[in-house]
Structures are given as C-alpha cells and as structure tokens.
Write an enzyme that holds these catalytic residues in place. Structure first.
Site, PDB file in Angstrom:
ATOM      1  N   GLY A 114       0.791  -1.227   0.000  1.00  0.00           N
ATOM      2  CA  GLY A 114       0.000   0.000   0.000  1.00  0.00           C
ATOM      3  C   GLY A 114       0.816   1.266   0.000  1.00  0.00           C
ATOM      4  CB  SER A 169       1.959   6.039   1.808  1.00  0.00           C
ATOM      5  OG  SER A 169       1.636   6.292   0.461  1.00  0.00           O
ATOM      6  CB  ILE A 170      -0.467   5.314   6.685  1.00  0.00           C
ATOM      7  CG1 ILE A 170      -1.288   6.576   7.049  1.00  0.00           C
ATOM      8  CG2 ILE A 170      -0.306   4.408   7.904  1.00  0.00           C
ATOM      9  CD1 ILE A 170      -2.714   6.291   7.473  1.00  0.00           C
ATOM     10  CB  VAL A 228      -5.187  -6.465  -2.969  1.00  0.00           C
ATOM     11  CG1 VAL A 228      -3.783  -6.248  -2.425  1.00  0.00           C
ATOM     12  CG2 VAL A 228      -6.020  -5.185  -2.897  1.00  0.00           C
ATOM     13  CB  ILE A 254      -4.648  -1.770   0.513  1.00  0.00           C
ATOM     14  CG1 ILE A 254      -3.201  -1.885   0.030  1.00  0.00           C
ATOM     15  CG2 ILE A 254      -5.642  -1.852  -0.639  1.00  0.00           C
ATOM     16  CD1 ILE A 254      -2.850  -3.239  -0.549  1.00  0.00           C
ATOM     17  CE1 TYR A 266     -14.034   5.350   6.855  1.00  0.00           C
ATOM     18  CE2 TYR A 266     -12.943   6.940   5.445  1.00  0.00           C
ATOM     19  CZ  TYR A 266     -12.937   5.747   6.113  1.00  0.00           C
ATOM     20  OH  TYR A 266     -11.839   4.920   6.030  1.00  0.00           O
ATOM     21  CE  LYS A 287     -10.327   1.896   6.148  1.00  0.00           C
ATOM     22  NZ  LYS A 287      -9.112   1.199   5.703  1.00  0.00           N
ATOM     23  CB  THR A 315      -2.335   9.955   2.709  1.00  0.00           C
ATOM     24  OG1 THR A 315      -3.729   9.593   2.695  1.00  0.00           O
ATOM     25  CG2 THR A 315      -1.774   9.817   4.100  1.00  0.00           C
ATOM     26  CG  LEU A 316      -2.681   9.593  -3.813  1.00  0.00           C
ATOM     27  CD1 LEU A 316      -2.445  10.939  -4.489  1.00  0.00           C
ATOM     28  CD2 LEU A 316      -1.901   8.494  -4.528  1.00  0.00           C
ATOM     29  CB  ALA A 317      -6.144   7.427   0.551  1.00  0.00           C
TER      30      ALA A 317
HETATM   31  N1  LIG Z   1      -5.177   9.061   5.491  1.00  0.00           N
HETATM   32  C1  LIG Z   1      -6.040   8.901   6.497  1.00  0.00           C
HETATM   33  O1  LIG Z   1      -6.618   9.873   7.027  1.00  0.00           O
HETATM   34  C2  LIG Z   1      -6.341   7.525   7.027  1.00  0.00           C
HETATM   35  C3  LIG Z   1      -6.824   7.393   8.336  1.00  0.00           C
HETATM   36  C4  LIG Z   1      -7.124   6.107   8.820  1.00  0.00           C
HETATM   37  C5  LIG Z   1      -6.925   4.998   8.018  1.00  0.00           C
HETATM   38  N2  LIG Z   1      -6.457   5.164   6.745  1.00  0.00           N
HETATM   39  C6  LIG Z   1      -6.236   3.950   5.945  1.00  0.00           C
HETATM   40  O2  LIG Z   1      -4.819   3.780   5.783  1.00  0.00           O
HETATM   41  C7  LIG Z   1      -4.586   2.964   4.626  1.00  0.00           C
HETATM   42  C8  LIG Z   1      -3.504   3.630   3.766  1.00  0.00           C
HETATM   43  O3  LIG Z   1      -4.037   4.799   3.192  1.00  0.00           O
HETATM   44  P1  LIG Z   1      -3.185   6.171   3.122  1.00  0.00           P
HETATM   45  O4  LIG Z   1      -3.989   7.214   3.829  1.00  0.00           O
HETATM   46  O5  LIG Z   1      -1.774   5.909   3.508  1.00  0.00           O
HETATM   47  O6  LIG Z   1      -3.284   6.577   1.594  1.00  0.00           O
HETATM   48  P2  LIG Z   1      -2.401   6.135   0.321  1.00  0.00           P
HETATM   49  O7  LIG Z   1      -3.183   6.598  -0.855  1.00  0.00           O
HETATM   50  O8  LIG Z   1      -0.999   6.571   0.492  1.00  0.00           O
HETATM   51  O9  LIG Z   1      -2.424   4.541   0.382  1.00  0.00           O
HETATM   52  C9  LIG Z   1      -3.520   3.803  -0.118  1.00  0.00           C
HETATM   53  C10 LIG Z   1      -2.890   2.716  -0.958  1.00  0.00           C
HETATM   54  O10 LIG Z   1      -3.895   1.786  -1.384  1.00  0.00           O
HETATM   55  C11 LIG Z   1      -3.416   1.291  -2.637  1.00  0.00           C
HETATM   56  N3  LIG Z   1      -4.450   0.564  -3.366  1.00  0.00           N
HETATM   57  C12 LIG Z   1      -5.688   0.990  -3.724  1.00  0.00           C
HETATM   58  N4  LIG Z   1      -6.312   0.033  -4.422  1.00  0.00           N
HETATM   59  C13 LIG Z   1      -5.454  -1.027  -4.529  1.00  0.00           C
HETATM   60  C14 LIG Z   1      -5.508  -2.303  -5.139  1.00  0.00           C
HETATM   61  N5  LIG Z   1      -6.578  -2.703  -5.830  1.00  0.00           N
HETATM   62  N6  LIG Z   1      -4.413  -3.116  -5.020  1.00  0.00           N
HETATM   63  C15 LIG Z   1      -3.316  -2.719  -4.331  1.00  0.00           C
HETATM   64  N7  LIG Z   1      -3.187  -1.517  -3.729  1.00  0.00           N
HETATM   65  C16 LIG Z   1      -4.256  -0.689  -3.842  1.00  0.00           C
HETATM   66  C17 LIG Z   1      -2.960   2.543  -3.355  1.00  0.00           C
HETATM   67  O11 LIG Z   1      -2.135   2.222  -4.452  1.00  0.00           O
HETATM   68  C18 LIG Z   1      -2.203   3.245  -2.233  1.00  0.00           C
HETATM   69  O12 LIG Z   1      -0.848   2.866  -2.262  1.00  0.00           O
HETATM   70  C19 LIG Z   1      -5.953   2.810   3.932  1.00  0.00           C
HETATM   71  O13 LIG Z   1      -6.529   1.573   4.333  1.00  0.00           O
HETATM   72  C20 LIG Z   1      -6.785   3.937   4.539  1.00  0.00           C
HETATM   73  O14 LIG Z   1      -8.170   3.614   4.534  1.00  0.00           O
HETATM   74  C21 LIG Z   1      -6.141   6.389   6.224  1.00  0.00           C
HETATM   75  C1  LIG Z   2     -10.656  10.889   7.168  1.00  0.00           C
HETATM   76  C2  LIG Z   2     -11.209  10.588   5.794  1.00  0.00           C
HETATM   77  C3  LIG Z   2     -10.569   9.914   4.763  1.00  0.00           C
HETATM   78  C4  LIG Z   2      -9.193   9.309   4.788  1.00  0.00           C
HETATM   79  N1  LIG Z   2      -9.390   7.914   5.164  1.00  0.00           N
HETATM   80  C5  LIG Z   2      -9.637   7.629   6.546  1.00  0.00           C
HETATM   81  C6  LIG Z   2      -9.464   6.864   4.242  1.00  0.00           C
HETATM   82  O1  LIG Z   2      -9.676   5.750   4.626  1.00  0.00           O
HETATM   83  C7  LIG Z   2      -9.330   7.120   2.751  1.00  0.00           C
HETATM   84  C8  LIG Z   2     -10.577   6.561   2.092  1.00  0.00           C
HETATM   85  C9  LIG Z   2     -10.589   6.725   0.597  1.00  0.00           C
HETATM   86  C10 LIG Z   2     -10.938   5.626  -0.165  1.00  0.00           C
HETATM   87  N2  LIG Z   2     -11.020   5.730  -1.528  1.00  0.00           N
HETATM   88  C11 LIG Z   2     -10.725   6.891  -2.134  1.00  0.00           C
HETATM   89  C12 LIG Z   2     -10.361   8.019  -1.391  1.00  0.00           C
HETATM   90  C13 LIG Z   2     -10.279   7.941   0.006  1.00  0.00           C
HETATM   91  C14 LIG Z   2     -10.104   9.309  -2.107  1.00  0.00           C
HETATM   92  C15 LIG Z   2      -9.529   9.065  -3.484  1.00  0.00           C
HETATM   93  C16 LIG Z   2     -10.280   7.999  -4.214  1.00  0.00           C
HETATM   94  O2  LIG Z   2     -10.380   8.029  -5.445  1.00  0.00           O
HETATM   95  N3  LIG Z   2     -10.801   6.958  -3.511  1.00  0.00           N
HETATM   96  O3  LIG Z   2     -11.349   9.789   3.657  1.00  0.00           O
HETATM   97  C17 LIG Z   2     -12.539  10.449   3.954  1.00  0.00           C
HETATM   98  C18 LIG Z   2     -13.670  10.631   3.168  1.00  0.00           C
HETATM   99  C19 LIG Z   2     -14.748  11.347   3.707  1.00  0.00           C
HETATM  100  C20 LIG Z   2     -14.704  11.840   5.023  1.00  0.00           C
HETATM  101  C21 LIG Z   2     -13.573  11.647   5.821  1.00  0.00           C
HETATM  102  C22 LIG Z   2     -12.478  10.944   5.266  1.00  0.00           C
END
Ligand SMILES: NC(=O)c1ccc[n+]([C@@H]2O[C@H](COP(=O)([O-])OP(=O)(O)OC[C@H]3O[C@@H](n4cnc5c(N)ncnc54)[C@H](O)[C@@H]3O)[C@@H](O)[C@H]2O)c1
Ligand SMILES: Cc1c(CN(C)C(=O)CCc2cnc3c(c2)CCC(=O)N3)oc2ccccc12
Length: 265
Positions: free
Chosen positions: A15, A21-22, A67, A94, A157, A164, A195-197
């Site tokens: 991921g 990224s986390i 995945v 992921i 969300y 989740k 992050t990117l997500a």
């Molecule tokens: N950023 C936040 O606020 C936050 C908070 C709590 C939990 N999370 C969770 O942390 C995890 C990492 O997210 P992040 O915030 O580091 O963002 P990120 O975008 O850096 O990482 C998300 C990763 O998921 C990968 N991914 C998506 N679809 C995939 C697939 N089909 N196969 C393989 N990889 C795939 C992307 O390539 C990316 O590397 C996620 O599960 C996210 O839900 C994020």
């Molecule tokens: C916090 C928070 C997050 C970060 N977080 C915890 C996450 O888990 C990321 C969730 C996520 C999953 N899929 C996508 C995206 C974000 C944006 C880009 C995309 O194309 N697809 O996302 C939110 C969405 C709405 C409200 C709060 C949040």
C-alpha cells in the site's frame, strides 16, 4: 529508534504510494528497527514513485500487486516465497472506494461501488492472509489500517465506514483462526492524515482542523506517530496482543463532547 527490535525480521509492506503514505511511516519505523522488507505497489504509475523510497531504505524486492486480482496476489507472494521462504510480518495499508460516493449520502451508495469497496478495502486483507499464513512458518504479525468512521458516523465517509467496520470484525476472526499458529492480527485506527487517499476528499481540511481542535493532544497525528505504534504491533513488544484495534488518533475517539474552551473553527 532501537535498532534491535526487528533485527533479523523480514516483512511485506503493501500500500505504499508515496512519501506521504501511512505505509511509508510504518516502513521507516521498521527499517530503523532493523527489519528487512519487500514493498508491493499497484501499477507502473506508482513504481516510479516507490522506487526511490525503496532505495532509501535498501529495499530490493518491489512487486506490482493489485489485491483485487488473485493471480496478481499469487504472483507477488510466489516471488516472496522464492526470495525468502518465510516472512515474519505483513502490513496491509490499502483502501479504495469511488470518491464520488465519499460525499453526499451513504444511502445513495451503488451496488457496484459497495462491492468494489468491500473487495479492495476488506476482503483483500483476508485474501492476503490466506497467502501470508503459508509463509509465516515461525508465526508472525499482521497489521491493517482502519478509521474511526467504522465506529461513529464521520460525515461523508459513507461506504468506507461500513467497509472499515467489516475490516475490524475480520481482524477478530482472522486473529481467532491464526492465533494457534502464533500469527497475531491487529489493526491501527489512525486519525486523519493528509495522504493521497485523503486528497480529493471535499472538506478534508475541515476534518483535519476539527480533529486538531478537539483531540485531547490538540494536534493531528503523523505517519511517524502511526509508524511507532505499528512497530509495537509488529514486533515482540506486542507479543500478547491480537484481534485488537489500537487507536492512534491523538485521543480523538475518547471525546464525547468537545471541551467548552475549544475555540470555534
Ligand atoms: N489518510 C487517512 O486519514 C487515514 C486514516 C485512517 C486509516 N487510513 C487507511 O490507511 C490505509 C492507507 O491509506 P493512506 O492514507 O496511507 O493513503 P495512500 O493513498 O498513500 O495509500 C492507499 C494505498 O492503497 C493502494 N491501493 C488501492 N487500491 C489497490 C488495489 N486494488 N491493489 C493494491 N493496492 C491498492 C494505493 O495504491 C495506495 O498505495 C488505507 O486503508 C486507509 O483507509 C487512512
Ligand atoms: C478521514 C477521511 C478519509 C481518509 N481515510 C480515513 C481513508 O480511509 C481514505 C478513504 C478513501 C478511499 N477511496 C478513495 C479516497 C479515500 C479518495 C480518493 C479515491 O479516489 N478513492 O477519507 C474520507 C472521506 C470522507 C470523510 C472523511 C475521510
């Protein structure tokens, strides 16, 4: 950082997208503690961003892995088995949904996006553990990432919150199935991090500000905060912990009502 904690340990970080990224915070903490790692990324678009990060930590095994594709998972874990024979830890960082459904109402979620979100954000961890279990011949530790939106409604969300919640339940059932083989399975519930997500989410800046003002530590968490707690979960420091969701959110989840002195946003 203590560089004995993960000495001799080998693990897979899934991921990693970039240095925000986390997964990067976790990889840095594990490298500082002496771990050897393999990275998986999704598609060539990410390869060029992940390669310099791998070089920075001396990571030599980098594998493309989607995945949602069993053949891709089999190929990636086949390479890891060929290279190492066994692993001691794995990180699943992921999650994915159609961002157009991470705004508006949950009730409007489409069947297609619900299924895709659950496949990538939930089932993929179980699917990964089916393969990782075979490589954890001396036991091991598995970690996934979740968010508070699993427990309480966090505006917009939406389907990711339902996903989740399912992920956190799957952590308990995986912990039960794999505990007898000495494999621990846990989750970290991280506070919001840019992050990117997180980008492309409408009012993310507002969410970050709200957390900063209302979390007991009065700040947001960083990928380094998550990395340190992940090290506890992945190392022998967490030897007695499994099936657990650990909040690394500056304490936000314990606040039922914001303090009266909290300044307005
Ligand atoms: N950023 C936040 O606020 C936050 C908070 C709590 C939990 N999370 C969770 O942390 C995890 C990492 O997210 P992040 O915030 O580091 O963002 P990120 O975008 O850096 O990482 C998300 C990763 O998921 C990968 N991914 C998506 N679809 C995939 C697939 N089909 N196969 C393989 N990889 C795939 C992307 O390539 C990316 O590397 C996620 O599960 C996210 O839900 C994020
Ligand atoms: C916090 C928070 C997050 C970060 N977080 C915890 C996450 O888990 C990321 C969730 C996520 C999953 N899929 C996508 C995206 C974000 C944006 C880009 C995309 O194309 N697809 O996302 C939110 C969405 C709405 C409200 C709060 C949040």
């Amino acid at each position: 950082m203590a560089n004995w904690l993960m000495a001799g340990k080998r693990g897979v970080i899934m991921g990693l997208a970039n240095d925000k990224s986390i997964a990067w915070g976790i990889a840095k903490a594990c490298a500082d503690a002496g771990a050897e790692m393999a990275f998986t990324y999704m598609g060539d678009a990410f390869k060029k961003r992940v390669t310099p990060l791998a070089d920075q930590l001396g990571v030599e095994i980098m594998l493309d892995c989607d995945v949602s594709d069993p053949a891709s998972l089999d190929a990636a874990f086949g390479e890891i088995e060929k290279a190492w024979g066994k692993i001691d830890f794995i990180v699943h960082a992921i999650g994915f949904s159609d961002k157009n459904e991470l705004r508006g109402r949950y009730v409007d979620t489409s069947r297609e996006n619900f299924a895709m979100t659950m496949d990538i954000s939930v089932y993929s961890f179980t699917s990964v553990m089916q393969r990782a279990e075979k490589l954890m011949s001396d036991g091991g530790s598995a970690l996934t990432l979740t968010y508070y939106g699993a427990e309480q409604v966090m505006p917009h969300y939406n389907v990711m919150g339902v996903a989740k919640a399912a992920l956190e339940a799957s952590v308990m059932y995986l912990a039960e199935d794999l505990g007898k083989d000495g494999i621990r399975v846990n989750a970290i519930s991280a506070g919001p991090i840019k992050t990117l997500a997180a980008s492309g989410i409408g009012d993310f800046r507002y969410i970050m500000k709200w957390n900063e003002l209302n979390a007991p530590l009065r700040r947001n968490v960083t990928i380094e905060d998550v990395g340190k707690s992940a090290l506890y979960m992945l190392s022998d420091l967490g030897s007695g912990v499994t099936g657990e969701t650990l909040h690394v959110d500056a304490g936000y989840h314990v606040v039922g009502m914001k303090a009266v002195d909290a300044p307005d946003i």
